[in-house]
Design an enzyme around this catalytic site. Structure first.
Site, PDB file in Angstrom:
ATOM      1  CG  ASP A 194      -1.856   1.191   1.246  1.00  0.00           C
ATOM      2  OD1 ASP A 194      -1.929   1.901   0.221  1.00  0.00           O
ATOM      3  OD2 ASP A 194      -2.524   1.407   2.281  1.00  0.00           O
ATOM      4  CE  LYS A 203      -0.356   3.737   3.457  1.00  0.00           C
ATOM      5  NZ  LYS A 203      -1.264   4.327   4.438  1.00  0.00           N
ATOM      6  CG  ASP A 245      -2.529  -2.521   3.630  1.00  0.00           C
ATOM      7  OD1 ASP A 245      -3.077  -2.659   4.736  1.00  0.00           O
ATOM      8  OD2 ASP A 245      -2.891  -1.685   2.779  1.00  0.00           O
ATOM      9  NE  ARG A 288     -12.027   3.361   3.788  1.00  0.00           N
ATOM     10  CZ  ARG A 288     -12.086   4.306   4.722  1.00  0.00           C
ATOM     11  NH1 ARG A 288     -13.121   5.129   4.781  1.00  0.00           N
ATOM     12  NH2 ARG A 288     -11.119   4.437   5.606  1.00  0.00           N
TER      13      ARG A 288
HETATM   14  N1  BES Z   1      -3.282   0.184   5.080  1.00  0.00           N
HETATM   15  C1  BES Z   1      -3.681   1.429   5.632  1.00  0.00           C
HETATM   16  C2  BES Z   1      -3.969   1.354   7.120  1.00  0.00           C
HETATM   17  C3  BES Z   1      -2.794   1.001   8.003  1.00  0.00           C
HETATM   18  C4  BES Z   1      -2.082   2.004   8.644  1.00  0.00           C
HETATM   19  C5  BES Z   1      -2.461  -0.309   8.229  1.00  0.00           C
HETATM   20  C6  BES Z   1      -1.026   1.662   9.464  1.00  0.00           C
HETATM   21  C7  BES Z   1      -1.392  -0.636   9.053  1.00  0.00           C
HETATM   22  C8  BES Z   1      -0.674   0.347   9.671  1.00  0.00           C
HETATM   23  C9  BES Z   1      -4.944   1.926   4.925  1.00  0.00           C
HETATM   24  O1  BES Z   1      -5.107   1.536   3.598  1.00  0.00           O
HETATM   25  C10 BES Z   1      -4.900   3.410   4.940  1.00  0.00           C
HETATM   26  O2  BES Z   1      -4.016   3.950   4.340  1.00  0.00           O
HETATM   27  N2  BES Z   1      -5.872   4.038   5.610  1.00  0.00           N
HETATM   28  C11 BES Z   1      -5.952   5.436   5.685  1.00  0.00           C
HETATM   29  C12 BES Z   1      -7.400   5.823   5.533  1.00  0.00           C
HETATM   30  C13 BES Z   1      -7.597   7.303   5.323  1.00  0.00           C
HETATM   31  C14 BES Z   1      -7.055   7.723   3.971  1.00  0.00           C
HETATM   32  C15 BES Z   1      -9.077   7.595   5.411  1.00  0.00           C
HETATM   33  C16 BES Z   1      -5.420   5.857   7.047  1.00  0.00           C
HETATM   34  O3  BES Z   1      -5.616   5.132   8.018  1.00  0.00           O
HETATM   35  O4  BES Z   1      -4.769   6.887   7.125  1.00  0.00           O
HETATM   36 ZN    ZN Z   2      -4.125  -0.240   3.077  1.00  0.00          ZN
HETATM   37 ZN    ZN Z   3      -4.097   2.877   2.230  1.00  0.00          ZN
END
Ligand code: BES
Ligand code: ZN
Ligand code: ZN
Length: 460
Positions: free
Chosen positions: A232, A239, A250, A313
């Protein structure tokens, strides 16, 4: 490391370290010199009445660290009064978890030699042996999950997850079938949300459907869905480097599903179990999906994309919808879904969101038995309004940045209809940036496999 079980006492041990669990405070250590051939390490597990399986696992982990440091041979005295705990199982499980290493790219300097479990009572030997065998079986699934998470992201693309599923089916002597849907198959099924995430990557998506069939036909069935983002990057909503560094984790949900399926024939549930993984890589590129895109998921709902980093999601939307079409008794998904869940519950506790009280209770109980930490959070109806979109049926992310795990859960709920469903946000515990306990070190933890095994065993 091999675990041997023998009838015997500490005096019989020839050299090395003898580990004894005592009524001292949990985790307290005492090193004792003896007159006979071995040395003794006493580790506290608390007063007999309050001894827990977790205390035994923790004490075992402490003993492993101690023994490894001194490169000694280890024997563990297994006699213990309490009957509600399977000591052989708890000790063996902790031994196996504590000695796990991901050694594909670096060989460990020291490894624990064979460990002997000693019991004074011959009748206990059989019981302990059974516990050890059960732990060893279950550990195969946990190890598979840990290896998949720990492998660098260039080694695990959707195809490798699909191949793992095929291998599981092949090893199952016909009990497990693996069906892999290619991109074109997913297009035909209208999986626009899943495919949107996949379209930025040079590696093709794979939609994996494993089915375990019981020997006798059964009315009930479970669908277990795992988030399978092999890496991811965040996509175009890239990111920052520091957050991207661990994003090989992920696919931790997918790894847990594959871990479960790799041992499912030994669990031999009397009902059908489906394992579903929408595997893709989330990458930025000229073909990547964009903020502002509106995509149609397989259940017909349109989604307004606002942040390509909320990709989990999207893939789960189509995977959950696919699950509902199998008409299961219940659906459980595991996903490293939100950073917000780690903010709320910390690194070691997974979040549970569930639309069915009985299902929530049985999952919480399974996690408790397994020794994995899980805490329920609400599917708060009022927050659903935060997902209202002006241009599509639903927004991908809420208009408020607060309660991010809950709004992610509410988003997923849109795709499960009225089926009993539980969502486990395992973003925290799937990958340990620091040791999670005395017996689970850094890296992939296999979180979810133990809970799923307990849950599948108890489900009817
Ligand atoms: N894979 C991430 C969530 C994650 C964060 C998993 C840290 C493991 C460790 C997910 O896809 C993500 O990036 N979520 C975002 C959502 C936001 C954009 C609404 C997040 O949590 O920042
Ligand atoms: Zn993710
Ligand atoms: Zn993500």
């Amino acid at each position: 490391m091999q675990i041997l079980v023998k009838k015997g006492k500490e005096e019989d041990v020839q050299g090395g370290l003898v580990v004894k669990f005592t009524a001292a405070k949990q985790g307290e250590q005492k090193f004792v010199q003896t007159s006979f051939a071995a040395q003794i390490l006493e580790v506290g597990i608390g007063q007999a009445a309050e001894v827990t399986a977790e205390a035994i696992r923790e004490a075992t982990g402490i003993a492993v660290a101690f023994t490894q440091k001194l490169s000694l041979k280890m024997s563990i005295i297994c006699d213990g009064g309490e009957h509600h705990i399977d000591r052989g199982f708890a000790i063996a499980e902790a031994l196996l978890l504590a000695t796990y290493v991901y050694d594909t790219y670096k060989k460990p300097k020291t490894q624990l030699g064979d460990v002997t479990l000693l019991c004074a009572d011959a009748r206990q030997v059989v019981r302990i042996e059974k516990g050890v065998a059960r732990a060893a079986e279950r550990n195969l699934g946990i190890t598979l999950a840990r290896n998949l998470v720990n492998a660098p992201p260039h080694d695990i693309h959707p195809e490798q997850l699909a191949q793992t599923a095929r291998d599981i089916a092949k090893a199952s002597k016909g009990r497990v079938k693996a069906k892999i849907l290619e991109r074109v198959d997913c297009e035909k099924l209208g999986m626009g949300a899943f495919l949107a995430v996949a379209q930025g990557s040079a590696y093709a998506p794979k939609f994996i459907h494993l089915t375990y069939t019981p020997t006798k036909p059964s009315k009930s069935s479970l669908a277990i869905v795992g988030k399978g983002i092999t890496f991811d990057s965040g996509g175009l909503s890239l990111k920052p480097s520091a957050s991207m560094a661990t994003m090989k984790c992920d696919m931790g949900g997918a790894a847990a599903v594959l871990g479960l399926f790799s041992v499912i024939t030994t669990l031999a549930p009397r009902y059908t179990v489906h394992g579903i993984i929408a595997a893709a890589e989330n990458m930025p590129s000229g073909t990547a999906y964009r903020p502002g895109d509106i995509v149609r998921s397989a259940n017909g709902k349109t989604i307004e994309v606002l942040d390509t980093d909320a990709e989990g999601r999207m893939t789960l939307a189509d995977a959950l919808d696919y699950a509902t079409k199998l008409l299961p008794t219940a659906i459980v998904d595991l996903a490293t879904l939100t950073g917000a869940c780690i903010v709320g519950l910390g690194e070691e506790i997974a979040g549970l969101m569930c639309n069915d009280e009985a299902l929530a209770v049985s999952l919480l109980a399974a996690a408790e038995r397994a020794g994995e930490k899980l805490w329920e959070m609400p599917l708060e109806k009022r927050y659903r309004a935060l997902l209202e979109s002006d241009v599509a049926d639903i927004r991908q992310i809420a208009t408020s940045r607060y309660g991010g795990s809950l709004t992610a859960g509410l988003f997923l709920q849109e795709f499960v209809g009225t089926f009993p469903w539980a969502h486990l946000d395992i973003a925290g515990p799937a990958f340990a940036e620091r040791p999670m306990s005395s017996y689970i070190g850094k890296g992939g933890t296999g979180y979810g496999v133990r809970t799923l095994v307990e849950f599948v065993q108890a489900f009817k």
